[in-house]
Design a protein around this motif. Structure first.
Motif, PDB file in Angstrom:
ATOM      1  N   PRO A 207      -6.728   5.813  -3.048  1.00 48.21           N
ATOM      2  CA  PRO A 207      -8.007   5.985  -3.731  1.00 48.21           C
ATOM      3  C   PRO A 207      -8.992   4.892  -3.322  1.00 48.21           C
ATOM      4  CG  PRO A 207      -6.412   5.047  -5.224  1.00 48.21           C
ATOM      5  CD  PRO A 207      -5.666   5.393  -3.964  1.00 48.21           C
ATOM      6  N   ARG A 208     -10.242   5.031  -3.750  1.00 51.06           N
ATOM      7  CA  ARG A 208     -11.294   4.139  -3.288  1.00 51.06           C
ATOM      8  C   ARG A 208     -10.985   2.658  -3.502  1.00 51.06           C
ATOM      9  NH1 ARG A 208     -15.834   1.844  -5.168  1.00 51.06           N
ATOM     10  NH2 ARG A 208     -15.645   2.832  -7.201  1.00 51.06           N
ATOM     11  N   PRO A 209     -10.456   2.221  -4.661  1.00 52.14           N
ATOM     12  CA  PRO A 209     -10.176   0.788  -4.798  1.00 52.14           C
ATOM     13  C   PRO A 209      -9.181   0.268  -3.767  1.00 52.14           C
ATOM     14  CG  PRO A 209     -10.187   1.855  -6.943  1.00 52.14           C
ATOM     15  CD  PRO A 209     -10.237   2.944  -5.927  1.00 52.14           C
ATOM     16  N   MET A 210      -8.223   1.102  -3.361  1.00 52.24           N
ATOM     17  CA  MET A 210      -7.262   0.670  -2.348  1.00 52.24           C
ATOM     18  C   MET A 210      -7.886   0.667  -0.960  1.00 52.24           C
ATOM     19  SD  MET A 210      -4.542  -0.118  -4.028  1.00 52.24           S
ATOM     20  CE  MET A 210      -3.132  -0.117  -2.908  1.00 52.24           C
TER      21      MET A 210
ATOM     22  N   PHE B 228       0.811  -1.217   0.000  1.00 51.93           N
ATOM     23  CA  PHE B 228       0.000   0.000   0.000  1.00 51.93           C
ATOM     24  C   PHE B 228       0.846   1.271   0.000  1.00 51.93           C
ATOM     25  CE2 PHE B 228      -2.983  -3.217   1.136  1.00 51.93           C
ATOM     26  CZ  PHE B 228      -4.213  -2.764   0.682  1.00 51.93           C
ATOM     27  N   ALA B 229       2.149   1.159  -0.266  1.00 49.93           N
ATOM     28  CA  ALA B 229       3.034   2.329  -0.256  1.00 49.93           C
ATOM     29  C   ALA B 229       2.500   3.399  -1.207  1.00 49.93           C
ATOM     30  CB  ALA B 229       4.444   1.908  -0.662  1.00 49.93           C
TER      31      ALA B 229
ATOM     32  N   PRO C  45      10.042  14.668  -4.087  1.00 49.76           N
ATOM     33  CA  PRO C  45      10.311  13.293  -3.660  1.00 49.76           C
ATOM     34  C   PRO C  45      11.276  13.294  -2.483  1.00 49.76           C
ATOM     35  CG  PRO C  45      10.475  13.487  -6.050  1.00 49.76           C
ATOM     36  CD  PRO C  45      10.380  14.885  -5.513  1.00 49.76           C
ATOM     37  N   ASN C  46      11.083  12.374  -1.566  1.00 51.11           N
ATOM     38  CA  ASN C  46      11.896  12.360  -0.348  1.00 51.11           C
ATOM     39  C   ASN C  46      12.763  11.110  -0.215  1.00 51.11           C
ATOM     40  OD1 ASN C  46      10.043  10.347   0.374  1.00 51.11           O
ATOM     41  ND2 ASN C  46       8.759  11.769   1.508  1.00 51.11           N
ATOM     42  N   GLY C  47      12.810  10.288  -1.271  1.00 45.88           N
ATOM     43  CA  GLY C  47      13.624   9.087  -1.211  1.00 45.88           C
ATOM     44  C   GLY C  47      12.923   7.895  -0.598  1.00 45.88           C
ATOM     45  N   LEU C  48      11.675   8.069  -0.217  1.00 41.03           N
ATOM     46  CA  LEU C  48      10.888   6.995   0.386  1.00 41.03           C
ATOM     47  C   LEU C  48       9.709   6.660  -0.519  1.00 41.03           C
ATOM     48  CD1 LEU C  48      10.768   8.517   3.976  1.00 41.03           C
ATOM     49  CD2 LEU C  48      12.115   6.506   3.321  1.00 41.03           C
ATOM     50  N   LEU C  49       9.162   5.461  -0.317  1.00 40.67           N
ATOM     51  CA  LEU C  49       7.935   5.087  -1.010  1.00 40.67           C
ATOM     52  C   LEU C  49       6.725   5.158  -0.081  1.00 40.67           C
ATOM     53  CD1 LEU C  49       9.269   2.096  -3.161  1.00 40.67           C
ATOM     54  CD2 LEU C  49       8.894   4.479  -3.840  1.00 40.67           C
ATOM     55  N   THR C  50       6.950   4.952   1.204  1.00 36.71           N
ATOM     56  CA  THR C  50       5.897   5.199   2.197  1.00 36.71           C
ATOM     57  C   THR C  50       6.480   6.031   3.330  1.00 36.71           C
ATOM     58  OG1 THR C  50       4.465   4.236   3.903  1.00 36.71           O
ATOM     59  CG2 THR C  50       6.202   2.811   3.035  1.00 36.71           C
ATOM     60  N   THR C  51       6.299   7.321   3.212  1.00 37.17           N
ATOM     61  CA  THR C  51       6.757   8.247   4.248  1.00 37.17           C
ATOM     62  C   THR C  51       6.044   7.958   5.561  1.00 37.17           C
ATOM     63  OG1 THR C  51       7.098   9.906   2.529  1.00 37.17           O
ATOM     64  CG2 THR C  51       7.079  10.686   4.799  1.00 37.17           C
TER      65      THR C  51
ATOM     66  N   PHE D 230     -12.453  -7.258  -4.932  1.00 36.57           N
ATOM     67  CA  PHE D 230     -11.925  -6.155  -4.136  1.00 36.57           C
ATOM     68  C   PHE D 230     -10.413  -6.247  -3.921  1.00 36.57           C
ATOM     69  CE2 PHE D 230     -16.420  -6.375  -2.696  1.00 36.57           C
ATOM     70  CZ  PHE D 230     -16.805  -5.117  -3.141  1.00 36.57           C
ATOM     71  N   ILE D 231      -9.847  -7.409  -4.113  1.00 40.58           N
ATOM     72  CA  ILE D 231      -8.414  -7.563  -3.872  1.00 40.58           C
ATOM     73  C   ILE D 231      -7.593  -7.329  -5.142  1.00 40.58           C
ATOM     74  CG2 ILE D 231      -7.977 -10.034  -4.360  1.00 40.58           C
ATOM     75  CD1 ILE D 231      -6.672 -10.135  -1.526  1.00 40.58           C
ATOM     76  N   GLU D 232      -8.255  -7.152  -6.282  1.00 38.11           N
ATOM     77  CA  GLU D 232      -7.543  -7.036  -7.551  1.00 38.11           C
ATOM     78  C   GLU D 232      -6.526  -5.900  -7.605  1.00 38.11           C
ATOM     79  OE1 GLU D 232     -10.373  -6.970 -10.714  1.00 38.11           O
ATOM     80  OE2 GLU D 232     -10.960  -9.076 -10.410  1.00 38.11           O
ATOM     81  N   PRO D 233      -6.789  -4.716  -7.029  1.00 38.27           N
ATOM     82  CA  PRO D 233      -5.779  -3.651  -7.111  1.00 38.27           C
ATOM     83  C   PRO D 233      -4.421  -4.049  -6.538  1.00 38.27           C
ATOM     84  CG  PRO D 233      -7.871  -2.746  -6.411  1.00 38.27           C
ATOM     85  CD  PRO D 233      -8.038  -4.233  -6.388  1.00 38.27           C
ATOM     86  N   ILE D 234      -4.415  -4.773  -5.420  1.00 40.06           N
ATOM     87  CA  ILE D 234      -3.114  -5.161  -4.868  1.00 40.06           C
ATOM     88  C   ILE D 234      -2.603  -6.450  -5.499  1.00 40.06           C
ATOM     89  CG2 ILE D 234      -3.271  -3.893  -2.716  1.00 40.06           C
ATOM     90  CD1 ILE D 234      -4.129  -6.506  -1.359  1.00 40.06           C
TER      91      ILE D 234
END
Length: 456
Positions: A329-332, A211-212, A221-227, A417-421
């Protein structure tokens, strides 16, 4: 977070605290799904954050939403700070920096969760639109400094804000600049709770990677994917993290109670007043010897409120909270409960998830937690990467959802519902990496398009 509790029933002993957890036990047939998500309000014309005050502020937004949905107001002094459904549904609250949160009702299926989310967003947008307010679905505010971020008029947040800098370097960022999505799930008994806590804590870093969705700070950008994931590593070590004791022999309600008793308190609520007791011991309150409130004894609401101020990656109340994901977003927002429902609400899936994490050491779990904020699915693990685990995790969850066979009116099960990930795990490309590519290749190294493309 919804309302703080106000149950004045006195607590006489530690055993009553232990029993409080056991009262959450339910038969499988009564298991429910409670989804919570946060989002950043912003002004559409200039992308500025929304203050509480004024005719187009958060207070006005809440008042308008109250008129729209008919829920009861939650007040802190004279300020409206949330809404709740008096018929046992959900609640709406505001986080310290104005983050707008839906705490969903306990629902039976993911189809109902999706319908609840749609209805909430439709109602929120119908009120926010005329005020020129939009909602951004990210794990960390991408443009605003902490000084630019508004402060909501809630007593408990003032106490937390004074205390946070004493116990970690990023606590104020956590409070004012992060957003999450989480799911609250039930347990059948103490042994079931322990299994779910251990699987949840082991796989929480993998969920954080999947979910990053927060690679920007103050416009760059700060060098992270999940701040957000990184901030939680330096917030307050007493009340956060992966809880190594959960994996030790003897884990149960008593062990979690003893840990919670040792975590310093923030406040004691009496009537409408929050008394600042930050750093004090709940054990002292239980014994009636709290220095700040001499002679005052602990109540059920004190215990429930104290537990709400503990922030491990998986939190135990009368249900289990999975807390490791960035908002999106909503799908996530639907994919997060789908992931954990599929893993934990099907017996075969839970067995498979336990087998997946069997033999992991505390050092390995911590290495995952430390690595994923920067490299997400590419984080090394044993002879592979987190992506390898994520693909297995998602496959197990999808099969769990298939076996649940909870169908909607058109005969569809919950696997959609799990398709996005599922896509993220398959490609190895997180939403954060997609946003970074857009920033560099299409957006002219500006975050302004975020506010047009990532709104809810």
């Amino acid at each position: 977070m919804a309302r703080d509790q106000s149950d004045p029933t006195p607590i006489e002993s530690r055993d009553e605290l232990v029993a409080w957890f056991a009262q959450g036990e339910k038969p499988d047939s009564e298991f429910r799904i409670g989804t919570e998500h946060e989002k950043f309000p912003f002004y559409e014309h200039d992308h500025a954050p929304v203050p509480y005050e004024g005719p187009r502020g958060i207070g006005a937004l809440l008042s308008g939403l109250q008129a729209r949905v008919g829920w009861e107001p939650i007040l802190d002094g004279e300020h409206i700070i949330g809404l709740f459904d008096p018929h046992g549904g959900g609640a709406i609250s505001i986080e310290p920096g104005g983050q707008f949160e839906l705490s969903g009702a306990p629902l039976e299926t993911l189809h109902e969760t999706d319908a609840e989310l749609r209805a909430h967003l439709d109602a929120a947008r119908s009120v926010a639109g005329p005020l020129g307010i939009g909602f951004l679905g990210l794990g960390h505010s991408p443009g605003w400094t902490r000084a630019e971020t508004p402060v909501m008029p809630k007593q408990r947040y003032k106490i937390m804000a004074r205390y946070m800098p004493k116990v970690g370097g990023r606590g104020l960022d956590m409070m004012f600049r992060t957003c999450t999505v989480q799911v609250n799930l039930d347990f059948a008994g103490e042994a079931d709770m322990v299994r779910k806590m251990r699987v949840g804590l082991s796989l929480q870093p993998v969920a954080t990677a999947l979910f990053a969705n927060s690679p920007f700070t103050e416009g760059r950008p700060n060098g992270l994917l999940t701040t957000r994931g990184d901030i939680w590593r330096d917030t307050d070590g007493d009340r956060t993290g992966l809880l190594p004791f959960v994996f030790e022999p003897g884990m149960g309600y008593e062990r979690y109670t003893d840990w919670a008793l040792d975590v310093p308190m923030y406040f004691v609520k009496r009537g409408d007043t929050y008394h600042d007791v930050a750093g004090a011991s709940f054990r002292d309150l239980l014994a009636g010897r709290l220095p700040q409130l001499p002679g005052e004894r602990a109540t059920i609401s004190d215990w429930a409120n104290h537990l709400s101020t503990l922030f491990p990656d998986v939190r135990l109340k009368r249900y289990i909270e999975m807390r490791g994901a960035d908002a999106g977003p909503r799908p996530m927002l639907n994919a997060l409960p789908a992931l954990w429902v599929g893993l934990l609400y099907d017996g075969e899936a839970l067995n498979d998830a336990e087998a997946l994490v069997a033999g992991w050491t505390q050092e390995e779990r911590q290495a995952l937690r430390d690595g994923v904020p920067k490299t997400a699915l590419a984080t090394p693990f044993r002879k592979g990467t987190v992506r390898d685990i994520a693909r297995q995790m998602v496959d197990i969850a999808k099969e769990g959802l298939r076996r649940r066979a909870r169908l909607d009116g058109e005969g569809r099960d919950e696997t959609g519902f799990i398709e996005p990930i599922e896509i993220i795990a398959s490609t190895g490309r997180t939403r954060a990496e997609t946003l970074l590519a857009l920033y560099r290749e299409r957006w002219g190294e500006s975050i302004d398009p975020l506010f047009d493309t990532q709104t809810l």
